[in-house]
Design an enzyme around this catalytic site. Structure first.
Site, PDB file in Angstrom:
ATOM      1  N   HIS A 179       0.872  -1.179   0.000  1.00  3.64           N
ATOM      2  CA  HIS A 179       0.000   0.000   0.000  1.00  3.64           C
ATOM      3  C   HIS A 179       0.911   1.231   0.000  1.00  3.64           C
ATOM      4  O   HIS A 179       1.494   1.579   1.030  1.00  3.64           O
ATOM      5  CB  HIS A 179      -0.880  -0.030   1.255  1.00  3.64           C
ATOM      6  CG  HIS A 179      -1.857   1.097   1.360  1.00  3.64           C
ATOM      7  ND1 HIS A 179      -3.217   0.911   1.266  1.00  3.64           N
ATOM      8  CD2 HIS A 179      -1.686   2.428   1.562  1.00  3.64           C
ATOM      9  CE1 HIS A 179      -3.837   2.077   1.418  1.00  3.64           C
ATOM     10  NE2 HIS A 179      -2.915   3.019   1.603  1.00  3.64           N
ATOM     11  N   HIS A 194       1.802   5.351  -1.017  1.00  3.86           N
ATOM     12  CA  HIS A 194       1.385   6.704  -1.372  1.00  3.86           C
ATOM     13  C   HIS A 194       2.502   7.358  -2.185  1.00  3.86           C
ATOM     14  O   HIS A 194       3.671   6.980  -2.069  1.00  3.86           O
ATOM     15  CB  HIS A 194       1.077   7.515  -0.110  1.00  3.86           C
ATOM     16  CG  HIS A 194      -0.210   7.112   0.551  1.00  3.86           C
ATOM     17  ND1 HIS A 194      -1.209   8.003   0.834  1.00  3.86           N
ATOM     18  CD2 HIS A 194      -0.671   5.898   0.947  1.00  3.86           C
ATOM     19  CE1 HIS A 194      -2.232   7.372   1.398  1.00  3.86           C
ATOM     20  NE2 HIS A 194      -1.918   6.087   1.479  1.00  3.86           N
ATOM     21  N   CYS A 252      -4.137  10.721   4.128  1.00  2.00           N
ATOM     22  CA  CYS A 252      -4.611  10.445   5.478  1.00  2.00           C
ATOM     23  C   CYS A 252      -4.844  11.744   6.232  1.00  2.00           C
ATOM     24  O   CYS A 252      -3.934  12.574   6.327  1.00  2.00           O
ATOM     25  CB  CYS A 252      -3.596   9.587   6.230  1.00  2.00           C
ATOM     26  SG  CYS A 252      -4.091   9.235   7.926  1.00  2.00           S
ATOM     27  N   ASN A 299      -2.955   8.241  -2.504  1.00  2.00           N
ATOM     28  CA  ASN A 299      -2.483   6.902  -2.839  1.00  2.00           C
ATOM     29  C   ASN A 299      -1.953   6.899  -4.261  1.00  2.00           C
ATOM     30  O   ASN A 299      -2.287   7.761  -5.064  1.00  2.00           O
ATOM     31  CB  ASN A 299      -3.650   5.914  -2.770  1.00  2.00           C
ATOM     32  CG  ASN A 299      -4.267   5.818  -1.403  1.00  2.00           C
ATOM     33  OD1 ASN A 299      -3.920   4.958  -0.627  1.00  2.00           O
ATOM     34  ND2 ASN A 299      -5.207   6.703  -1.112  1.00  2.00           N
TER      35      ASN A 299
END
Length: 314
Positions: free
Chosen positions: A213, A215, A246, A255
């Protein structure tokens, strides 16, 4: 999973929208999901059962889930499409059960400061909160995905020790999550870190249960995804257009864009199951809804399309 392929988990409806200033209504969010699924998306994190006081963008998740299921029941969305929701605690889990979802996600930070800022408790306390959630998941036959955030760096503490991340990954795995997503929450990771950390995590968690995951805060997300792929990771979280960030991580941008990741993998001959042109076609619609341009590179210019032969100058 098909050989020579990767799985993409679409984050646009949750991680993507949770940091947007414009709050989208349930119908718009469901239409967003429908368009993503029409483009080939098979796994969608569709919302979060969190307090709307803290994350107002996720208000109405119950309605979004209900409408998405209705479309699935009517045949307008493939029955094989997998929807999941994020839950922070037992209360959120109760809401998830009532909604009828068959998959939820839990999350823990690798930084004490970020854990306190994000969910107002320590890392150990967050794991304590998972116990009733996991018990309810087992009782109701609900799959649980796990997230570890700030694995490569924290906005408050700086660098996060690899040993701590590995220990928490092992701890999350032992809880019984079927998949563990390792997150670069603030987009600070580099290729060297990615290789190093995944090599260590693979020793305590089966590689087939790991996901990445990333960014794109510092423009390193694609390189980091490729590094993770080289370490055997075959599941990646992405967000249409590069939406998101976030709300509790200062300076964190969106992202990595779904289109950019798909373009890269397709160029390598690796299947994603997604239609790049259809993904790109969603961008202007979503840009209008959130009232700003989306950061995706491929979303802006698309794949290479020849203009035609140029006549030689005389």
């Amino acid at each position: 999973m098909v050989k020579n392929s990767v799985a993409i988990v679409e984050m646009g409806l949750r991680d993507g929208l949770q940091n947007e200033k414009v709050v989208l209504d349930a119908d718009t969010r469901v239409e967003f999901a429908r368009r993503l699924i029409e483009a080939g998306t098979k796994r969608v994190e569709i919302g979060a059962f969190v307090s709307p006081q803290w994350v107002p963008q996720m208000a109405g998740t119950k309605e979004v889930v209900s409408k998405a299921f209705a479309l699935q029941k009517s045949g307008k969305i493939p029955k094989k499409t997998e929807f999941s929701v994020l839950v922070p605690n037992e209360r959120g889990m109760q809401d998830a059960i009532a909604s009828g979802v068959k998959e939820i996600a839990i999350f823990a930070a690798c930084s004490e400061s970020f854990s306190q800022k994000n969910i107002n408790c320590s890392i150990d306390e967050s794991f304590k909160r998972f116990e009733p959630v996991m018990a309810l998941a087992k009782k109701h036959k609900i799959k649980v995905r796990g997230y570890l955030s700030t694995c490569f760096g924290c906005p408050f503490e700086g660098k996060v020790p690899e040993a701590r991340v590995v220990k928490l990954a092992q701890r999350m795995h032992k809880l019984g999550v079927y998949e563990l997503s390792v997150g670069d929450t603030i987009g600070v990771a580099n290729v060297g870190q990615v290789h190093s950390l995944f090599k260590k995590i693979k020793k305590v968690v089966p590689v087939k249960k790991l996901a990445g995951h990333f960014h794109d805060t510092r423009g390193q997300a694609l390189a980091n995804i490729l590094a993770a792929y080289e370490e055997g990771i075959r599941v990646f979280d992405t967000s249409l257009g590069g939406l998101g960030g976030c709300p509790y991580a200062p300076g964190a941008t969106g992202n990595v864009a779904t289109e950019d990741v798909v373009y890269m993998f397709h160029g390598m001959g690796i299947k994603t199951g997604l239609n790049l042109d259809k993904l790109i076609a969603i961008d202007p619609w979503m840009s209008e809804k959130v009232q700003h341009a989306l950061p995706s590179k491929v979303g802006k210019v698309g794949p290479l399309k020849p203009l035609g032969k140029v006549s030689p100058s005389k």
